[in-house]
Scaffold this motif. Structure first.
Motif, PDB file in Angstrom:
ATOM      1  N   ALA A  64      21.735 -13.073  11.155  1.00  0.00           N
ATOM      2  CA  ALA A  64      22.710 -12.535  10.090  1.00  0.00           C
ATOM      3  C   ALA A  64      22.095 -11.581   9.109  1.00  0.00           C
ATOM      4  O   ALA A  64      22.627 -10.881   8.464  1.00  0.00           O
ATOM      5  CB  ALA A  64      23.042 -13.978   9.391  1.00  0.00           C
ATOM      6  N   HIS A  65      20.722 -11.906   8.821  1.00  0.00           N
ATOM      7  CA  HIS A  65      19.915 -11.010   7.860  1.00  0.00           C
ATOM      8  C   HIS A  65      19.467  -9.733   8.679  1.00  0.00           C
ATOM      9  O   HIS A  65      19.800  -8.389   8.214  1.00  0.00           O
ATOM     10  CB  HIS A  65      18.756 -11.632   7.243  1.00  0.00           C
ATOM     11  N   THR A  66      18.661 -10.041   9.824  1.00  0.00           N
ATOM     12  CA  THR A  66      17.883  -8.600  10.377  1.00  0.00           C
ATOM     13  C   THR A  66      19.231  -7.919  11.123  1.00  0.00           C
ATOM     14  O   THR A  66      18.700  -6.694  11.174  1.00  0.00           O
ATOM     15  CB  THR A  66      17.008  -9.389  11.348  1.00  0.00           C
ATOM     16  N   GLU A  67      20.101  -8.454  11.766  1.00  0.00           N
ATOM     17  CA  GLU A  67      21.160  -7.573  12.285  1.00  0.00           C
ATOM     18  C   GLU A  67      22.306  -7.290  11.604  1.00  0.00           C
ATOM     19  O   GLU A  67      22.665  -6.226  11.371  1.00  0.00           O
ATOM     20  CB  GLU A  67      21.242  -8.091  13.908  1.00  0.00           C
ATOM     21  N   GLY A  68      22.841  -8.354  11.007  1.00  0.00           N
ATOM     22  CA  GLY A  68      24.049  -8.398  10.520  1.00  0.00           C
ATOM     23  C   GLY A  68      24.112  -7.494   9.154  1.00  0.00           C
ATOM     24  O   GLY A  68      24.616  -6.358   8.998  1.00  0.00           O
ATOM     25  N   PHE A  69      23.146  -8.011   8.189  1.00  0.00           N
ATOM     26  CA  PHE A  69      23.051  -7.255   6.892  1.00  0.00           C
ATOM     27  C   PHE A  69      22.310  -5.804   7.011  1.00  0.00           C
ATOM     28  O   PHE A  69      22.775  -4.880   6.516  1.00  0.00           O
ATOM     29  CB  PHE A  69      22.242  -8.237   5.920  1.00  0.00           C
ATOM     30  N   ARG A  70      21.247  -5.962   7.705  1.00  0.00           N
ATOM     31  CA  ARG A  70      20.366  -4.576   7.788  1.00  0.00           C
ATOM     32  C   ARG A  70      20.958  -3.641   8.615  1.00  0.00           C
ATOM     33  O   ARG A  70      20.753  -2.492   8.415  1.00  0.00           O
ATOM     34  CB  ARG A  70      18.929  -5.299   8.165  1.00  0.00           C
ATOM     35  N   GLY A  71      22.151  -3.935   9.418  1.00  0.00           N
ATOM     36  CA  GLY A  71      22.519  -3.162  10.092  1.00  0.00           C
ATOM     37  C   GLY A  71      24.106  -2.549   9.813  1.00  0.00           C
ATOM     38  O   GLY A  71      24.686  -1.811  10.251  1.00  0.00           O
TER      39      GLY A  71
END
Length: 108
Positions: A64-71
């Motif tokens: 959720a952080h590394t792919e969702g938010f950062r992407g």
């Protein structure tokens, strides 16, 4: 076992920019809070080193952080609003809870 993670970052803000950082962060929090998988955050200012802040963000899972938010497009806005305040750039780490000891109940 839960997939929930706690993001941890020490934010070293350029001295003299603390008030501007706090104002920008107050606006930027709406961006991160709209991300799927976001579970809440806190920002605390260091007593001994007032230019240092502790950012803690709860996420449903690491992705959720590394792919969702950062992407997300929102991350680009977040970065433009906040990253220029940091010197050096923060190290971001993720933790999974292994033990909790609640404090005593409060009375009102």
């Amino acid at each position: 076992m839960t997939d929930e993670v706690l993001e941890h970052a020490l934010l070293h803000v350029v001295p003299g920019q603390e008030a501007a950082f706090e104002e920008a962060f107050d606006e930027a929090r709406t961006i991160i809070s709209a991300t799927p998988g976001f579970g809440g955050l806190s920002v605390s200012r260091c007593v001994e080193r007032p230019s240092t802040y502790l950012l803690l963000v709860r996420w449903d899972n690491l992705e959720a952080h590394t792919e969702g938010f950062r992407g997300s497009p929102g991350y680009e806005r977040w970065r433009a609003m906040l990253h220029h305040f940091y010197e050096p750039f923060p190290v971001v780490e993720h933790y999974r809870e292994v033990s909790v000891t609640p404090g005593p109940p409060t009375t009102t």
